[in-house]
Design a protein around this motif. Structure first.
Motif, PDB file in Angstrom:
ATOM      1  N   PRO A   1      41.950  30.731  29.901  1.00 50.27           N
ATOM      2  CA  PRO A   1      42.066  29.844  31.034  1.00 50.27           C
ATOM      3  C   PRO A   1      42.389  30.727  32.205  1.00 50.27           C
ATOM      4  N   ALA A   2      41.784  30.204  33.203  1.00 47.97           N
ATOM      5  CA  ALA A   2      42.079  30.961  34.790  1.00 47.97           C
ATOM      6  C   ALA A   2      41.817  30.009  35.542  1.00 47.97           C
ATOM      7  N   ALA A   3      42.315  30.278  36.834  1.00 47.55           N
ATOM      8  CA  ALA A   3      41.921  29.442  37.938  1.00 47.55           C
ATOM      9  C   ALA A   3      42.037  30.267  39.369  1.00 47.55           C
ATOM     10  N   TYR A   4      42.758  30.118  40.262  1.00 52.81           N
ATOM     11  CA  TYR A   4      42.881  30.841  41.600  1.00 52.81           C
ATOM     12  C   TYR A   4      43.230  32.205  41.264  1.00 52.81           C
ATOM     13  N   SER A   5      42.593  33.119  42.267  1.00 58.31           N
ATOM     14  CA  SER A   5      43.053  34.364  42.396  1.00 58.31           C
ATOM     15  C   SER A   5      43.003  34.922  43.815  1.00 58.31           C
ATOM     16  N   ASP A   6      43.295  36.269  43.814  1.00 55.17           N
ATOM     17  CA  ASP A   6      43.257  37.004  45.100  1.00 55.17           C
ATOM     18  C   ASP A   6      42.999  38.440  44.947  1.00 55.17           C
ATOM     19  N   LEU A   7      42.276  39.151  45.686  1.00 56.55           N
ATOM     20  CA  LEU A   7      42.058  40.590  45.500  1.00 56.55           C
ATOM     21  C   LEU A   7      42.456  41.540  46.744  1.00 56.55           C
ATOM     22  N   VAL A   8      43.015  42.760  46.188  1.00 57.80           N
ATOM     23  CA  VAL A   8      43.675  43.706  46.973  1.00 57.80           C
ATOM     24  C   VAL A   8      43.286  45.035  46.769  1.00 57.80           C
ATOM     25  N   ARG A   9      43.017  45.980  47.512  1.00 58.26           N
ATOM     26  CA  ARG A   9      42.689  47.243  47.446  1.00 58.26           C
ATOM     27  C   ARG A   9      43.749  48.121  47.329  1.00 58.26           C
ATOM     28  N   LEU A  10      43.787  48.854  46.361  1.00 59.21           N
ATOM     29  CA  LEU A  10      44.796  49.534  45.843  1.00 59.21           C
ATOM     30  C   LEU A  10      44.711  51.186  46.311  1.00 59.21           C
ATOM     31  N   ASP A  11      43.691  51.654  45.909  1.00 62.13           N
ATOM     32  CA  ASP A  11      43.387  52.905  46.279  1.00 62.13           C
ATOM     33  C   ASP A  11      41.762  53.092  45.898  1.00 62.13           C
ATOM     34  N   ARG A  12      41.369  54.593  46.194  1.00 58.02           N
ATOM     35  CA  ARG A  12      39.998  54.587  46.233  1.00 58.02           C
ATOM     36  C   ARG A  12      39.431  54.114  44.842  1.00 58.02           C
ATOM     37  N   HIS A  13      40.177  54.108  43.708  1.00 61.70           N
ATOM     38  CA  HIS A  13      39.560  53.972  42.309  1.00 61.70           C
ATOM     39  C   HIS A  13      39.842  52.729  41.751  1.00 61.70           C
ATOM     40  N   SER A  14      40.661  51.706  42.541  1.00 61.22           N
ATOM     41  CA  SER A  14      41.073  50.655  41.808  1.00 61.22           C
ATOM     42  C   SER A  14      41.455  49.600  42.690  1.00 61.22           C
ATOM     43  N   VAL A  15      41.418  48.310  42.227  1.00 60.08           N
ATOM     44  CA  VAL A  15      41.675  47.026  43.050  1.00 60.08           C
ATOM     45  C   VAL A  15      42.604  46.669  42.311  1.00 60.08           C
ATOM     46  N   GLY A  16      43.453  45.368  42.795  1.00 57.28           N
ATOM     47  CA  GLY A  16      44.370  44.552  42.126  1.00 57.28           C
ATOM     48  C   GLY A  16      43.882  43.310  42.253  1.00 57.28           C
ATOM     49  N   LEU A  17      44.380  42.399  41.133  1.00 58.52           N
ATOM     50  CA  LEU A  17      43.894  40.872  41.049  1.00 58.52           C
ATOM     51  C   LEU A  17      45.100  40.192  40.629  1.00 58.52           C
ATOM     52  N   LEU A  18      45.291  39.381  41.513  1.00 60.31           N
ATOM     53  CA  LEU A  18      46.516  38.356  41.304  1.00 60.31           C
ATOM     54  C   LEU A  18      45.683  37.255  41.138  1.00 60.31           C
TER      55      LEU A  18
END
Length: 375
Positions: free
Chosen positions: A335-352
């Protein structure tokens, strides 16, 4: 694929029954700021709700202590929409209402304006360690006719390309009153999307585009009414390399089209066309997050991909500015609902994002996800 993950918020801990509505930004120092609503006595969308924050100095691997950023007495302070300015200042837009002002009562016009949805702003000049007192901007951000109102939720934008460089754009939504006095005003068609704009780093604000079915727009930023099958609700935005803004919203009007999107080429003042269905992003009725990776990168979208349930958090990608989409990563089948994305560096993003073993609202989890770079 296994992803590096951490859990900044867990329901039933730190004095809160529930944590919901994640939003995340990367400060100029590199610290991550993970915001949420801390719901004190229940998981309900109204009541005593605080905006809370945890910060991470190691790209989301560990998190510092919980900070309460905003309170509204025994009422609600929610819908965090943060943005990091070029100066390093962090702005946090939010919405307040009285504890007993439920969304249903607000939409029906049964809540006095002073107790209804009102828009506030805070800032931090030390990467989220301390915050200014909230400042109300309702008179600049909300038309008197609007009833329900929400900023974001999720990160907002400072535009970085083209003639509108420096402009702040906060995606938001509202509800309009019914034209028929016998109507309750709770029908999906009364939902609308709009943007808040600032050209002076948040000192003053104005309403940009608006898009809704039933409201006859009367201010200079108004756009033509959208189709009856579209009722934009919670909205996310991403700036494309050419300076245009891609907007993607939850649709409340038609079960067949749960996502709708639009584009602005004038910094959010108007839409090229009203929101229309985006069939490439199948999923349930839920908030999602958009993020562009840069000049040669892709446009990303996070959200549940199960056709009916809030589950199966998935990262999807577009190489043509949101016209077509494909699955990039299936984050998990839970199960999963709301989320937000952020750029971490050239090679990765973060997903909260909200997730849990048996409920989407058990935790707010952070995951580091690798991204493909063009060669």
């Amino acid at each position: 694929m296994a992803y590096e993950s951490s859990v900044p918020y867990r329901a039933g801990t730190e004095g809160y029954t529930s944590f919901r509505i994640p939003a995340v930004v990367r400060a100029r120092s590199g610290h991550l700021l993970a915001f949420a609503e801390g719901r004190v006595s229940s998981a309900a969308d109204s009541g005593t709700i605080h905006i809370v924050l945890k910060r991470s100095a190691d790209a989301g691997r560990t998190w510092g202590p919980l900070q309460v950023v905003a309170r509204n007495g025994n009422g609600t302070a929610g819908n965090p929409a943060p943005v990091v300015l070029d100066s390093g200042r962090v702005l946090l837009l939010q919405v307040h209402n009285a504890a007993d002002a439920t969304e249903d009562r607000i939409r029906r016009g049964r809540v006095p304006p002073a107790d209804g949805r009102r828009v506030w702003l805070q800032h931090s000049d030390d990467d989220g360690a301390s915050w200014s007192p909230p400042r109300e901007i309702t008179d600049q951000a909300k038309l008197p006719q609007w009833r329900w109102y929400a900023t974001g939720p999720g990160h907002a934008l400072q535009l970085r390309h083209g003639p509108y460089t420096g402009r702040l754009l906060v995606p938001a939504n509202h509800s309009t009153p019914p034209t028929d006095p016998q109507d309750s005003g709770t029908e999906p068609r009364y939902n609308g999307g709009h943007a808040l704009l600032s050209d002076d780093d948040g000192a003053t604000w104005r309403i940009g585009y608006t898009d809704s079915y039933s409201y006859s727009h009367s201010h200079s930023g108004g756009d033509s009414d959208t189709d009856r099958s579209v009722a934009p609700n919670e909205t996310t935005a991403a700036e494309l390399p050419d300076g245009s803004v891609y907007l993607n919203a939850r649709n409340e009007a038609a079960a067949a089209w749960r996502r709708v999107d639009a584009v602005s080429t004038d910094g959010g003042e108007h839409l090229v066309r009203p929101f229309r269905p985006q069939a490439g992003l199948a999923g349930p009725a839920v908030q999602g997050s958009a993020l562009h990776l840069g000049d040669r990168g892709a446009l990303l979208f996070s959200g549940p991909a199960h056709p009916a349930a809030r589950a199966l958090m998935t990262l999807r990608t577009s190489r043509d500015g949101g016209l077509t989409w494909r699955t990039a990563h299936t984050v998990g089948g839970l199960p999963a609902a709301y989320s937000d994305l952020v750029r971490l560096d050239r090679h990765s993003v973060g997903l909260l994002y909200e997730t849990g073993d048996f409920s989407a609202y058990s935790t707010i989890t952070f995951r580091r996800i690798p991204v493909e770079e063009p060669t």
